[in-house]
Design a protein around this motif. Structure first.
Motif, mmCIF file in Angstrom:
data_model
loop_
_atom_site.group_PDB
_atom_site.id
_atom_site.type_symbol
_atom_site.label_atom_id
_atom_site.label_comp_id
_atom_site.label_asym_id
_atom_site.label_seq_id
_atom_site.Cartn_x
_atom_site.Cartn_y
_atom_site.Cartn_z
ATOM 1 N N GLN A 89 0.978 -1.046 0.106
ATOM 2 C CA GLN A 89 -0.091 -0.065 0.180
ATOM 3 C C GLN A 89 0.692 1.585 0.047
ATOM 4 O O GLN A 89 2.353 1.123 0.889
ATOM 5 C CB GLN A 89 -1.119 -0.309 1.234
ATOM 6 C CG GLN A 89 -1.622 -0.682 1.060
ATOM 7 C CD GLN A 89 -2.662 -0.971 2.402
ATOM 8 O OE1 GLN A 89 -2.080 -0.623 3.503
ATOM 9 N NE2 GLN A 89 -3.971 -1.312 2.547
ATOM 10 N N ASN A 90 0.417 1.689 -0.500
ATOM 11 C CA ASN A 90 0.592 3.679 -0.516
ATOM 12 C C ASN A 90 0.760 4.022 1.459
ATOM 13 O O ASN A 90 -0.668 4.166 0.928
ATOM 14 C CB ASN A 90 0.282 4.281 -1.769
ATOM 15 C CG ASN A 90 0.361 5.997 -1.470
ATOM 16 O OD1 ASN A 90 0.982 6.938 -0.098
ATOM 17 N ND2 ASN A 90 0.981 6.698 -2.224
ATOM 18 N N ALA A 93 -1.262 7.984 0.675
ATOM 19 C CA ALA A 93 -2.595 7.781 0.348
ATOM 20 C C ALA A 93 -3.864 6.600 0.774
ATOM 21 O O ALA A 93 -5.038 6.955 0.479
ATOM 22 C CB ALA A 93 -3.137 7.887 -1.186
ATOM 23 N N ASN A 94 -3.031 5.684 1.346
ATOM 24 C CA ASN A 94 -3.816 4.434 2.089
ATOM 25 C C ASN A 94 -4.685 3.846 0.813
ATOM 26 O O ASN A 94 -5.478 3.737 0.585
ATOM 27 C CB ASN A 94 -4.896 4.890 3.225
ATOM 28 C CG ASN A 94 -5.397 4.017 3.752
ATOM 29 O OD1 ASN A 94 -4.725 2.540 3.829
ATOM 30 N ND2 ASN A 94 -6.786 3.623 4.073
ATOM 31 N N GLU A 95 -3.530 3.507 -0.012
ATOM 32 C CA GLU A 95 -4.106 3.386 -1.835
ATOM 33 C C GLU A 95 -3.560 1.643 -1.950
ATOM 34 O O GLU A 95 -2.169 0.939 -1.777
ATOM 35 C CB GLU A 95 -3.694 4.229 -2.671
ATOM 36 C CG GLU A 95 -3.829 3.330 -3.956
ATOM 37 C CD GLU A 95 -3.563 4.455 -4.995
ATOM 38 O OE1 GLU A 95 -3.194 4.847 -6.157
ATOM 39 O OE2 GLU A 95 -3.511 5.749 -4.670
ATOM 40 N N THR A 96 -4.534 0.593 -2.243
ATOM 41 C CA THR A 96 -3.433 -0.426 -2.288
ATOM 42 C C THR A 96 -3.208 -1.124 -4.004
ATOM 43 O O THR A 96 -3.863 -0.724 -4.409
ATOM 44 C CB THR A 96 -4.992 -1.492 -1.423
ATOM 45 O OG1 THR A 96 -5.302 -1.506 -0.734
ATOM 46 C CG2 THR A 96 -4.808 -2.941 -2.082
ATOM 47 N N TYR A 97 -2.178 -1.667 -3.783
ATOM 48 C CA TYR A 97 -1.486 -1.353 -4.777
ATOM 49 C C TYR A 97 -1.743 -3.265 -5.299
ATOM 50 O O TYR A 97 -2.143 -3.781 -6.225
ATOM 51 C CB TYR A 97 -0.004 -1.441 -5.162
ATOM 52 C CG TYR A 97 0.280 -0.022 -4.389
ATOM 53 C CD1 TYR A 97 -0.440 1.020 -5.312
ATOM 54 C CD2 TYR A 97 1.754 0.344 -3.682
ATOM 55 C CE1 TYR A 97 -0.052 2.406 -4.841
ATOM 56 C CE2 TYR A 97 1.527 1.764 -3.743
ATOM 57 C CZ TYR A 97 1.162 2.382 -4.108
ATOM 58 O OH TYR A 97 1.723 3.560 -4.301
ATOM 59 N N TYR A 109 -4.463 -3.581 -7.715
ATOM 60 C CA TYR A 109 -5.779 -2.483 -7.910
ATOM 61 C C TYR A 109 -4.621 -1.037 -8.568
ATOM 62 O O TYR A 109 -3.877 -1.794 -9.079
ATOM 63 C CB TYR A 109 -5.246 -2.059 -6.573
ATOM 64 C CG TYR A 109 -6.377 -2.496 -5.426
ATOM 65 C CD1 TYR A 109 -7.887 -2.773 -5.237
ATOM 66 C CD2 TYR A 109 -5.704 -4.123 -5.461
ATOM 67 C CE1 TYR A 109 -8.433 -3.949 -4.084
ATOM 68 C CE2 TYR A 109 -5.909 -5.304 -4.232
ATOM 69 C CZ TYR A 109 -7.871 -4.429 -3.988
ATOM 70 O OH TYR A 109 -8.462 -5.146 -3.322
ATOM 71 N N ASP A 111 -5.108 2.802 -9.031
ATOM 72 C CA ASP A 111 -5.439 3.907 -8.733
ATOM 73 C C ASP A 111 -7.195 3.057 -7.662
ATOM 74 O O ASP A 111 -8.133 3.647 -7.330
ATOM 75 C CB ASP A 111 -6.163 4.656 -9.190
ATOM 76 C CG ASP A 111 -6.938 6.081 -8.425
ATOM 77 O OD1 ASP A 111 -6.420 6.207 -7.494
ATOM 78 O OD2 ASP A 111 -8.174 6.888 -9.199
ATOM 79 N N ASN A 112 -6.424 2.233 -6.458
ATOM 80 C CA ASN A 112 -7.575 1.810 -4.930
ATOM 81 C C ASN A 112 -8.316 1.057 -5.772
ATOM 82 O O ASN A 112 -9.275 0.991 -5.176
ATOM 83 C CB ASN A 112 -7.259 3.111 -4.484
ATOM 84 C CG ASN A 112 -7.420 2.299 -2.428
ATOM 85 O OD1 ASN A 112 -6.472 1.522 -2.598
ATOM 86 N ND2 ASN A 112 -8.822 2.950 -2.140
ATOM 87 N N SER A 113 -8.619 1.146 -7.019
ATOM 88 C CA SER A 113 -9.935 0.103 -8.130
ATOM 89 C C SER A 113 -9.109 -1.503 -8.373
ATOM 90 O O SER A 113 -7.970 -1.698 -8.659
ATOM 91 C CB SER A 113 -10.422 0.344 -8.498
ATOM 92 O OG SER A 113 -10.998 1.707 -8.250
#
Length: 170
Positions: A89-90, A93-97, A109, A111-113
């Motif tokens: 994750q980032n 930004a709490n964004e999952t890769y 993922y 852009d977190n989708s």
């Protein structure tokens, strides 16, 4: 050997013969030598342009009370070993890769989708909510348009299309 403050009521350094050495900050033990190495109580910071080196293949950095996460180089491959699931994750930004579940799926993922996942009997591609899903196929190094194809699942009408990548034809 003991080194205390001027009032002699706080430890600064304690060194025991045939035993360990302890370093204190504000009378709180922060670093000690042991029969197996060095123990740090608190944070270990590397300031400036310093680096942390583990110079032996197979030596591991362990994280967690049960050593649940390990990072190491085995002499050939770089490895991250996790007990249970693993997420990349980032942090800001709490964004999952990537999500890898123990005994389960691996998900990718964008852009977190979630856009791609393994399943028991194959793989799945996902389009964002309200959008079509695509799988792109590239033949012969994809160096010209004739080598590029896509499968398109339309979000409405249950339609599956096979198309040249840069065309709206079916």
């Amino acid at each position: 050997f003991r080194l205390n403050n001027a009032a002699n009521n706080e430890n600064i350094i304690v060194a025991d013969q045939d035993a360990g050495v302890e370093l204190y900050y504000n009378n709180s033990k922060k670093i000690e030598t042991t029969n197996t190495g060095v123990a740090v109580n608190g944070n270990l910071g590397i300031n400036g342009s310093g680096n942390l080196f583990i110079n032996t293949d197979g030596s591991r950095a362990y994280f967690g009370a049960g050593q649940d996460l390990q990072i190491y180089h085995d002499g050939t491959y770089n490895r991250i070993a996790a007990a249970g699931s693993l997420f990349l994750q980032n942090q800001a930004a709490n964004e999952t890769y990537l999500a890898a579940y123990e005994n389960g799926a691996v998900e990718l993922y964008h852009d977190n989708s979630k856009t791609f996942a393994t399943q028991t009997n194959g793989i799945a591609a996902y389009g964002a909510e309200g959008n079509d899903a695509y799988i792109y196929l590239f033949a012969d190094e994809a160096d010209d348009n004739a080598d590029q194809w896509r499968l398109r699942a339309r979000q409405s009408g249950q339609i599956l299309e096979i198309q040249p990548r840069n065309s709206s034809g079916s």
